[in-house]
Design an enzyme around this catalytic site. Sequence first.
Site, PDB file in Angstrom:
ATOM      1  N   ASN A 212       0.859  -1.195   0.000  1.00  0.00           N
ATOM      2  CA  ASN A 212       0.000   0.000   0.000  1.00  0.00           C
ATOM      3  C   ASN A 212       0.892   1.241   0.000  1.00  0.00           C
ATOM      4  O   ASN A 212       2.108   1.139  -0.039  1.00  0.00           O
ATOM      5  CB  ASN A 212      -0.945  -0.026   1.209  1.00  0.00           C
ATOM      6  CG  ASN A 212      -0.170  -0.113   2.506  1.00  0.00           C
ATOM      7  OD1 ASN A 212       0.643   0.746   2.805  1.00  0.00           O
ATOM      8  ND2 ASN A 212      -0.385  -1.170   3.272  1.00  0.00           N
ATOM      9  N   ASP A 280      -3.971  -6.287   4.881  1.00  0.00           N
ATOM     10  CA  ASP A 280      -4.996  -7.150   5.481  1.00  0.00           C
ATOM     11  C   ASP A 280      -4.885  -8.588   5.003  1.00  0.00           C
ATOM     12  O   ASP A 280      -5.317  -9.500   5.682  1.00  0.00           O
ATOM     13  CB  ASP A 280      -6.391  -6.590   5.143  1.00  0.00           C
ATOM     14  CG  ASP A 280      -6.624  -5.283   5.879  1.00  0.00           C
ATOM     15  OD1 ASP A 280      -6.246  -5.215   7.059  1.00  0.00           O
ATOM     16  OD2 ASP A 280      -7.140  -4.322   5.263  1.00  0.00           O
ATOM     17  N   LYS A 290       8.524 -18.106  -9.709  1.00  0.00           N
ATOM     18  CA  LYS A 290       7.924 -16.953 -10.392  1.00  0.00           C
ATOM     19  C   LYS A 290       6.758 -17.441 -11.264  1.00  0.00           C
ATOM     20  O   LYS A 290       6.906 -18.428 -11.998  1.00  0.00           O
ATOM     21  CB  LYS A 290       8.983 -16.270 -11.264  1.00  0.00           C
ATOM     22  CG  LYS A 290       8.457 -15.016 -11.914  1.00  0.00           C
ATOM     23  CD  LYS A 290       9.486 -14.343 -12.788  1.00  0.00           C
ATOM     24  CE  LYS A 290       8.808 -13.278 -13.622  1.00  0.00           C
ATOM     25  NZ  LYS A 290       9.592 -12.879 -14.756  1.00  0.00           N
ATOM     26  N   PRO A 306      -2.623 -11.887  10.186  1.00  0.00           N
ATOM     27  CA  PRO A 306      -2.909 -11.708  11.616  1.00  0.00           C
ATOM     28  C   PRO A 306      -3.117 -10.224  11.914  1.00  0.00           C
ATOM     29  O   PRO A 306      -2.491  -9.376  11.272  1.00  0.00           O
ATOM     30  CB  PRO A 306      -1.629 -12.204  12.294  1.00  0.00           C
ATOM     31  CG  PRO A 306      -0.570 -12.087  11.253  1.00  0.00           C
ATOM     32  CD  PRO A 306      -1.247 -12.302   9.932  1.00  0.00           C
ATOM     33  N   ASP A 307      -4.010  -9.917  12.839  1.00  0.00           N
ATOM     34  CA  ASP A 307      -4.201  -8.513  13.245  1.00  0.00           C
ATOM     35  C   ASP A 307      -3.313  -8.261  14.459  1.00  0.00           C
ATOM     36  O   ASP A 307      -3.594  -8.733  15.569  1.00  0.00           O
ATOM     37  CB  ASP A 307      -5.670  -8.231  13.545  1.00  0.00           C
ATOM     38  CG  ASP A 307      -5.906  -6.732  13.648  1.00  0.00           C
ATOM     39  OD1 ASP A 307      -5.147  -6.062  14.373  1.00  0.00           O
ATOM     40  OD2 ASP A 307      -6.825  -6.219  12.980  1.00  0.00           O
ATOM     41  N   ILE A 308      -2.232  -7.536  14.222  1.00  0.00           N
ATOM     42  CA  ILE A 308      -1.217  -7.322  15.267  1.00  0.00           C
ATOM     43  C   ILE A 308      -1.808  -6.507  16.421  1.00  0.00           C
ATOM     44  O   ILE A 308      -1.689  -6.870  17.593  1.00  0.00           O
ATOM     45  CB  ILE A 308       0.007  -6.595  14.658  1.00  0.00           C
ATOM     46  CG1 ILE A 308       0.566  -7.452  13.512  1.00  0.00           C
ATOM     47  CG2 ILE A 308       1.068  -6.319  15.702  1.00  0.00           C
ATOM     48  CD1 ILE A 308       1.502  -6.729  12.575  1.00  0.00           C
ATOM     49  N   LYS A 340     -13.610   0.853  15.652  1.00  0.00           N
ATOM     50  CA  LYS A 340     -12.331   0.148  15.620  1.00  0.00           C
ATOM     51  C   LYS A 340     -11.726   0.080  17.023  1.00  0.00           C
ATOM     52  O   LYS A 340     -11.182  -0.931  17.434  1.00  0.00           O
ATOM     53  CB  LYS A 340     -11.377   0.865  14.668  1.00  0.00           C
ATOM     54  CG  LYS A 340     -10.242   0.007  14.206  1.00  0.00           C
ATOM     55  CD  LYS A 340      -9.549   0.580  12.998  1.00  0.00           C
ATOM     56  CE  LYS A 340     -10.341   0.348  11.720  1.00  0.00           C
ATOM     57  NZ  LYS A 340      -9.678   0.884  10.538  1.00  0.00           N
ATOM     58  N   LYS A 344     -11.076  -3.594  18.426  1.00  0.00           N
ATOM     59  CA  LYS A 344      -9.685  -4.045  18.572  1.00  0.00           C
ATOM     60  C   LYS A 344      -9.216  -3.969  20.015  1.00  0.00           C
ATOM     61  O   LYS A 344      -8.077  -4.314  20.316  1.00  0.00           O
ATOM     62  CB  LYS A 344      -8.762  -3.211  17.688  1.00  0.00           C
ATOM     63  CG  LYS A 344      -9.113  -3.318  16.202  1.00  0.00           C
ATOM     64  CD  LYS A 344      -7.900  -3.204  15.346  1.00  0.00           C
ATOM     65  CE  LYS A 344      -8.279  -3.181  13.892  1.00  0.00           C
ATOM     66  NZ  LYS A 344      -7.176  -3.609  13.038  1.00  0.00           N
TER      67      LYS A 344
HETATM   68  O1  C5P Z   1      -8.122  -2.743  10.564  1.00  0.00           O
HETATM   69  P1  C5P Z   1      -7.311  -1.581  10.121  1.00  0.00           P
HETATM   70  O2  C5P Z   1      -6.183  -1.968   9.214  1.00  0.00           O
HETATM   71  O3  C5P Z   1      -8.075  -0.434   9.575  1.00  0.00           O
HETATM   72  O4  C5P Z   1      -6.719  -1.043  11.491  1.00  0.00           O
HETATM   73  C1  C5P Z   1      -5.756  -0.098  11.559  1.00  0.00           C
HETATM   74  C2  C5P Z   1      -4.954  -0.285  12.835  1.00  0.00           C
HETATM   75  O5  C5P Z   1      -4.707  -1.643  13.078  1.00  0.00           O
HETATM   76  C3  C5P Z   1      -3.590   0.340  12.697  1.00  0.00           C
HETATM   77  O6  C5P Z   1      -3.196   0.751  13.986  1.00  0.00           O
HETATM   78  C4  C5P Z   1      -2.744  -0.805  12.192  1.00  0.00           C
HETATM   79  O7  C5P Z   1      -1.381  -0.614  12.497  1.00  0.00           O
HETATM   80  C5  C5P Z   1      -3.339  -1.963  12.933  1.00  0.00           C
HETATM   81  N1  C5P Z   1      -3.266  -3.241  12.218  1.00  0.00           N
HETATM   82  C6  C5P Z   1      -2.460  -4.241  12.680  1.00  0.00           C
HETATM   83  N2  C5P Z   1      -2.436  -5.468  12.055  1.00  0.00           N
HETATM   84  C7  C5P Z   1      -3.196  -5.692  10.962  1.00  0.00           C
HETATM   85  C8  C5P Z   1      -4.042  -4.671  10.464  1.00  0.00           C
HETATM   86  C9  C5P Z   1      -4.048  -3.456  11.109  1.00  0.00           C
HETATM   87  O8  C5P Z   1      -1.749  -4.026  13.665  1.00  0.00           O
HETATM   88  N3  C5P Z   1      -3.146  -6.866  10.366  1.00  0.00           N
END
Ligand code: C5P
Length: 403
Positions: A212, A280, A290, A306-308, A340, A344
């Site tokens: 991105n 995401d 390749k 994974p959502d950190i 959010k 979260k």
């Molecule tokens: O869900 P979204 O990407 O909009 O959320 C943004 C927040 O979540 C940011 O603080 C981003 O650093 C964190 N994030 C994360 N891991 C992910 C997706 C988002 O830590 N996989």
Amino acid sequence: MLENKKILLIVAGGIAAVKVPDLIRRLRERGASVTCILTNGGSQFITPLTLASLSGNMAYQDLFSLTEESEMGHIRLCREADIILVAPATADVMAKMTVGIADDLATTVLLASDKPVIIAPSMNVMMWTHPATQTNLQTLKTREVQVIGPGTGDLACGEIGDGRMAEVSDIIATLSRHFQKSRGDGPLKGCRAVVTSGPTHEPIDPVRYITNRSSGKQGHAIATALANFGASVTLVTGPTSEPNPDGTKVVNVQTAAQMMKACGEALPAEILVCAAAVADWSVAGQTGQKIKKGVKAPALKLAENPDILATFSKPGPGRPTLVVGFAAETENLITNAQLKRASKNCDWIVANDVSVGSSVFSGDSNTVHLVTADGVESWPTMSKSAVAERIAERIVKFANKNL
Ligand code: C5P
């Protein structure tokens, strides 16, 4: 650490003067103001016009110039500086500094100043190891002149050995340490902070990836601001072209999975700021080869990353006391940020509008809203480093109450 610091940079006559433009650029990137003095020798390698253009300030050269003296007297030049940096410092300048010769503007300013002095010597190896230079070096050290380098390697004269001017990054690090020491302990001393920054790269195959537009500017600025307040900062960053913030430990990663692992290893910490624009999705089912161009375009199958932020915000032992997330939204900014924050489980959300035309992604300024349990604060448009400082100030307030 270098924000608003006034650096008087003396450029003497050595081939290492060619590194000076990069040095000036990187000092200015960090918010320092640079004024240059050029010796006659220095002007053989670099012009006053180059130095003036890059520093944004007049470059001085002549002790008896009516114009230069009327612009800024040589005594005022050194009174106004926070520090004098001599880079490159030749054997000649070092010798003159040692015995107090003042026969040009550079050496007169050095003699007339009581400001801290850092020198980055650069010369031929025989000149450097000559007893005269080594004796001068020892004398300068006893007068608390700080010396950076020189390093070892190929010299411009074709010989190999000690005499290469220190790398620009080492000079910057020494200056930063100098100002850190002179500032004393910050209000976040003893606090550990982990900051994520930049985008992630999710490979499609060994040569292609999905990413991105995140530049890492905001996350890196937050790491810098927290370190400036004395926190012990680990910055976990995806690929960016931002310089490593001074005084932080930097862990470079490519993918979301690597970022997750690196954060797990950097924690525990009292503060976690997730400013990275983590992808995401990653590409599922990679073969390690390749993908060949064929008749039909390949269909990519995506798997959720994974959502950190959500992972490390989960209540439980070891959760950082303060977890700050970011919300980059193109619509319903505040409502989505509030949702959010709840989904979260983080404490604060810094919400910014990334819709087309907002130029947040690569730009230098940002308009943010701070969403906390107490409500929403909308801040005026500011530079990303000012936003970072304001967030760091809020973290200091939080730490004073809760840590
Ligand atoms: O869900 P979204 O990407 O909009 O959320 C943004 C927040 O979540 C940011 O603080 C981003 O650093 C964190 N994030 C994360 N891991 C992910 C997706 C988002 O830590 N996989």
